[in-house]
Design an enzyme around this catalytic site. Structure first.
Site, PDB file in Angstrom:
ATOM      1  N   ASP A  54      33.077   1.537 -45.943  1.00 24.43           N
ATOM      2  CA  ASP A  54      31.957   0.665 -45.599  1.00 24.43           C
ATOM      3  C   ASP A  54      31.625  -0.360 -46.677  1.00 24.43           C
ATOM      4  O   ASP A  54      30.871  -1.286 -46.436  1.00 24.43           O
ATOM      5  CB  ASP A  54      30.702   1.503 -45.303  1.00 24.43           C
ATOM      6  CG  ASP A  54      30.340   2.454 -46.431  1.00 24.43           C
ATOM      7  OD1 ASP A  54      30.950   2.372 -47.505  1.00 24.43           O
ATOM      8  OD2 ASP A  54      29.439   3.293 -46.236  1.00 24.43           O
ATOM      9  N   HIS A  55      32.176  -0.214 -47.873  1.00 25.74           N
ATOM     10  CA  HIS A  55      31.730  -1.065 -48.978  1.00 25.74           C
ATOM     11  C   HIS A  55      32.585  -2.314 -49.195  1.00 25.74           C
ATOM     12  O   HIS A  55      32.251  -3.129 -50.017  1.00 25.74           O
ATOM     13  CB  HIS A  55      31.737  -0.263 -50.293  1.00 25.74           C
ATOM     14  CG  HIS A  55      30.499   0.551 -50.511  1.00 25.74           C
ATOM     15  ND1 HIS A  55      30.017   1.428 -49.586  1.00 25.74           N
ATOM     16  CD2 HIS A  55      29.642   0.609 -51.566  1.00 25.74           C
ATOM     17  CE1 HIS A  55      28.918   2.006 -50.061  1.00 25.74           C
ATOM     18  NE2 HIS A  55      28.672   1.525 -51.256  1.00 25.74           N
ATOM     19  N   ASP A  91      27.257   9.127 -52.663  1.00 29.27           N
ATOM     20  CA  ASP A  91      26.447   7.918 -52.598  1.00 29.27           C
ATOM     21  C   ASP A  91      24.995   8.351 -52.721  1.00 29.27           C
ATOM     22  O   ASP A  91      24.589   9.352 -52.127  1.00 29.27           O
ATOM     23  CB  ASP A  91      26.687   7.181 -51.275  1.00 29.27           C
ATOM     24  CG  ASP A  91      26.046   5.809 -51.293  1.00 29.27           C
ATOM     25  OD1 ASP A  91      26.777   4.820 -51.463  1.00 29.27           O
ATOM     26  OD2 ASP A  91      24.810   5.727 -51.151  1.00 29.27           O
ATOM     27  N   ARG A 147      17.229  -1.317 -52.095  1.00 30.46           N
ATOM     28  CA  ARG A 147      17.368  -1.469 -53.541  1.00 30.46           C
ATOM     29  C   ARG A 147      17.363  -2.967 -53.844  1.00 30.46           C
ATOM     30  O   ARG A 147      17.991  -3.741 -53.127  1.00 30.46           O
ATOM     31  CB  ARG A 147      18.690  -0.823 -53.964  1.00 30.46           C
ATOM     32  CG  ARG A 147      18.773  -0.422 -55.383  1.00 30.46           C
ATOM     33  CD  ARG A 147      19.896   0.597 -55.563  1.00 30.46           C
ATOM     34  NE  ARG A 147      19.424   1.961 -55.443  1.00 30.46           N
ATOM     35  CZ  ARG A 147      20.218   3.014 -55.366  1.00 30.46           C
ATOM     36  NH1 ARG A 147      21.523   2.861 -55.384  1.00 30.46           N
ATOM     37  NH2 ARG A 147      19.710   4.221 -55.288  1.00 30.46           N
ATOM     38  N   SER A 171      22.455   3.805 -57.976  1.00 29.03           N
ATOM     39  CA  SER A 171      23.639   4.284 -57.273  1.00 29.03           C
ATOM     40  C   SER A 171      24.301   5.445 -58.012  1.00 29.03           C
ATOM     41  O   SER A 171      24.235   5.543 -59.237  1.00 29.03           O
ATOM     42  CB  SER A 171      24.634   3.126 -57.148  1.00 29.03           C
ATOM     43  OG  SER A 171      25.902   3.601 -56.805  1.00 29.03           O
ATOM     44  N   ARG A 174      27.283   5.717 -58.507  1.00 31.85           N
ATOM     45  CA  ARG A 174      28.554   5.119 -58.917  1.00 31.85           C
ATOM     46  C   ARG A 174      29.193   5.845 -60.094  1.00 31.85           C
ATOM     47  O   ARG A 174      28.809   5.715 -61.245  1.00 31.85           O
ATOM     48  CB  ARG A 174      28.290   3.664 -59.276  1.00 31.85           C
ATOM     49  CG  ARG A 174      29.463   2.762 -59.209  1.00 31.85           C
ATOM     50  CD  ARG A 174      28.992   1.341 -59.219  1.00 31.85           C
ATOM     51  NE  ARG A 174      28.094   1.075 -58.091  1.00 31.85           N
ATOM     52  CZ  ARG A 174      27.306   0.005 -57.991  1.00 31.85           C
ATOM     53  NH1 ARG A 174      27.301  -0.876 -58.950  1.00 31.85           N
ATOM     54  NH2 ARG A 174      26.530  -0.173 -56.942  1.00 31.85           N
TER      55      ARG A 174
HETATM   56 FE1  SF4 Z   1      25.740   0.563 -48.222  1.00 29.67          FE
HETATM   57 FE2  SF4 Z   1      24.505   1.744 -50.254  1.00 29.67          FE
HETATM   58 FE3  SF4 Z   1      23.510  -0.501 -49.135  1.00 29.67          FE
HETATM   59 FE4  SF4 Z   1      23.428   1.771 -47.821  1.00 29.67          FE
HETATM   60  S1  SF4 Z   1      22.371   1.323 -49.759  1.00 29.67           S
HETATM   61  S2  SF4 Z   1      24.044  -0.204 -47.011  1.00 29.67           S
HETATM   62  S3  SF4 Z   1      25.355   2.754 -48.444  1.00 29.67           S
HETATM   63  S4  SF4 Z   1      25.428  -0.277 -50.261  1.00 29.67           S
END
Ligand code: SF4
Length: 686
Positions: A47-48, A112, A396, A580, A582
């Site tokens: 998804d990233h 995540d 975020r 994150s 990460r």
């Molecule tokens: Fe993707 Fe993380 Fe944004 Fe959710 S918060 S859409 S998992 S990047």
């Protein structure tokens, strides 16, 4: 919750993993020798890596072409080791997990930080680093510091413009970005049962912004509604049978102060829509304050963005579409670009079928791929750079996160508020009272969006074409050694048994140092499978306390030290590594020859990630000692061979003028975590 019997074939612990995990799994020789399939049900999600450029369909095609090597590797890895595989276009991991795997009483780990999204469906879902996930996939136990308990007692009911997003925006303001650290935030009270399952997920998703271990709602009828609408009627009946066991104990709800470490009370009926930001999700402001306050963001909005894993439910999109329908009735369109990131293909196809997307497109919205896109900096923006304000329904808003520009101010609100702001183009617009001018020149006030259905009247459209079920392929899983996208790693070397002597300070970071600052994403994401290339971004988003500059030349300096055989340290401020999960924020310093990070305090996941990679994560016994460290000072760590749980570590500051001073340091390593340090990493012990 643990008393519920496990439905046949359901998930007990279900890690969801990012693709970086698999690179490490390949190289953990103890795993690759013995592991035939993962020890627990697990899935991989892509998804990233889909960059927002034009439209969802064309962006998806471009991503498949440009990232085919990655997607193919992940698909083969999933097939070889028995994982499910959700290909690009299927959706964002947390939305797919909510639609497919989460249920009340499930225990879920995900690589995540927004994994607690599944807490909206009653799952205990925790975001972890990749090393944690690899260990669980290999059948090893997962450990966690026993959390504190925070209760948010909800009464009343949301109404008008107020939505579940405003609950978490308010709570973020109360607790702050570190207020949930080492805590589980539990939402209880009669108000909790008035919120849809997807609304609950919005709230638990953003619990990550509090630093919470996880956030969770107890099982209720709203969750049963969602389970049935997502083709899990049989599971819903099992949960319904056990609802009395899964609901909060009445004695606890009646007297939460006796059971929780902290209690926050919130009457939903009095809650006002919020707009949080810029630069930190806990900068909470009521919408009515936006006219008066200098919020630190230009009033003119440059782009409005809705969706993401946080806020793209059927209910969310229906309320945003309600606002769009009102605008169309008055002949209006959005006056700024409006971008929509559906959380999953199921949601996208369903709102396309049921008309919400058409309404949004008619006011000018562009529908992006069902992927993270601008939420993680995958946004080929052509109009950024100068100071500007974006409004988003994301979770975020750290500087530089969305478009790589620290001049962009991201203000977070609900999808319906963001859509209304897109019509006005002004941050100070309050849709509850301010007027818009219709195409006929007549002023009007938007009416609050109607209560929207939690789930579609028909079931959700399925997205099976994007899914590859777990298999057991015998094909070898190889990497091209010349690849610029995938790099095989060798196990980290064990600790050499020596103290750290006069290590230079690679960088002392000042203020907020999130994992987005340590390992920026955006254009760097394409190198996430190639640690050496990815590490060129190390600390490039962090502010240097010595110079005031942002991350200039840090990775190059680290490589020079490494070439000279000099191990170095990083000094961090409060809540170092927030945000994150990460793992690269810990992998890069290990790859570049770092030995320790000494901070005033750490965020939970990042501290764990550093430990897992064999680095020392230490804190100042006296946080004021942070100020005693100068640019040309060096630090020694003495007596590491005697490191033990709870015992301080003796440090020495070697000032540039030749003087020395003691430095008292603390750590939170358990005995087994000290063994990770000695072995060079946690994986070296498996
Ligand atoms: Fe993707 Fe993380 Fe944004 Fe959710 S918060 S859409 S998992 S990047």
């Amino acid at each position: 919750m643990s008393r519920i019997r496990r439905p046949s074939g359901s998930t007990r612990r279900s890690p969801t993993v990012s693709w970086s995990v698999w690179i490490r799994l390949l190289t953990a020789d103890c795993v690759s020798r013995s592991l035939e399939r993962v020890a627990v049900p697990a899935t991989i999600h892509c998804d990233h890596l889909i960059e927002a450029r034009a439209t969802g369909s064309s962006d998806l095609l471009a991503s498949r072409a440009e990232n085919g090597e990655i997607y193919d590797f992940l698909r083969r890895a999933a097939a070889k080791y028995g994982l499910g595989f959700w290909g690009p276009g299927a959706g964002i991991i947390h939305q797919v997990v909510l639609e497919t795997y989460a249920f009340p009483g499930a225990m879920i780990l995900g690589t995540d930080s927004h994994t607690p999204n599944a807490g909206g469906l009653g799952a205990c879902a925790v975001g972890v680093g990749g090393a944690d996930a690899v260990e669980v996939l290999a059948g090893l136990p997962w450990e966690l510091r026993y959390p504190r308990r925070i209760a948010v007692v909800l009464t009343g009911e949301l109404d008008g413009w107020t939505s579940p997003k405003d609950v978490i925006l308010h709570v973020a303001g109360v607790l702050g970005v570190a207020g949930g650290t080492h805590a589980i935030v539990e939402y209880i009270g009669p108000g909790a049962r008035t919120i849809s399952a997807t609304g609950k997920a919005t709230i638990t998703n953003m619990g990550a912004e509090l630093g919470a271990t996880t956030s969770i709602f107890s099982a209720d009828a709203r969750m049963l509604t969602y389970l049935r609408a997502t083709d899990r009627a049989a599971l819903a009946e099992v949960v319904a049978d056990a609802l009395d066991l899964l609901a909060p104990d009445p004695a606890v709800e009646a007297n939460p102060d006796s059971y929780y470490d902290r209690v926050i009370r919130l009457d939903l009926s009095t809650l006002e829509p919020h707009i949080n930001g810029p630069h930190s999700p806990d900068r909470a402001q009521k919408i009515s304050a936006m006219k008066r306050a200098d919020v630190g963001a230009p009033d003119a909005i440059s782009t409005a963005l809705i969706g993401s894993c946080t806020n793209s439910s059927y209910q969310d999109m229906s309320r945003a579409a309600d606002v769009a329908a009102q605008a169309l009735a008055h002949g209006l369109r959005a006056v700024v670009p409006l971008l929509v990131s559906p959380g999953s293909e199921r949601v996208r196809a369903t709102i396309a079928r049921d008309g919400q997307l058409e309404l949004l497109e008619k006011i000018g919205a562009t529908v992006l791929a069902s992927a993270c896109g601008p939420c993680i900096g995958q946004w080929r923006r052509t109009d950024g750079g100068a100071p500007n304000t974006i409004v988003t329904s994301f979770n975020r808003n750290f500087p530089g996160r969305n478009d790589g520009s620290t001049a962009t101010r991201n203000m977070i609100a609900s999808p319906e508020i963001v859509t209304a702001l897109a019509l006005a183009g002004r941050l100070s617009f309050d849709p509850r009272v301010d007027t818009l001018i219709g195409a006929d020149g007549i002023p009007f006030v938007l009416t609050p969006p109607a209560r929207a259905p939690e789930v579609p009247a028909q079931s959700f459209v399925r997205a099976d074409a994007y899914y590859q079920a777990p298999g057991l392929s015998s094909d070898p899983l190889t990497l091209d050694p010349a690849s610029e996208r995938l790099q095989a790693l060798s196990p980290w070397p064990a600790w050499d048994g020596r103290d750290l002597v006069e290590a230079p300070i690679l960088m002392k970071t000042s203020g907020k140092t999130t994992t987005d600052h340590i390992s920026p994403a955006g254009p760097w994401l394409k190198y996430r499978g190639h640690l050496d290339k990815f590490s060129d971004n190390f600390l490039s988003g962090a502010t240097n306390a010595f110079t005031g500059e942002v991350g200039v030349g840090i990775s190059a300096l680290a490589r020079r030290y490494q070439a000279a055989g000099v191990r170095w340290i990083v000094v961090g401020d409060h809540n170092y590594g927030e945000g994150s999960s990460r793992e690269h924020a810990a992998l890069s310093p290990r790859w570049l020859g770092g030995a320790a990070v000494i901070a005033r305090s750490f965020a939970r996941i990042h501290e764990s990630n550093l430990k897992k990679q064999g680095l020392l994560a230490l804190t100042f016994v006296d946080p004021r000692d942070y100020d005693r460290l100068g640019a040309r000072d060096r630090v020694s760590l003495i007596g590491l061979s005697g490191m033990s749980p709870g015992a301080p570590i003796a440090g020495v500051i070697h000032h540039a003028d030749g003087t020395r001073a003691p430095l008292a340091l603390a750590h939170s390593y358990t005995a087994s975590q000290i063994a990770w340090f000695r072995a060079g990493s946690a994986l070296n012990l498996c």
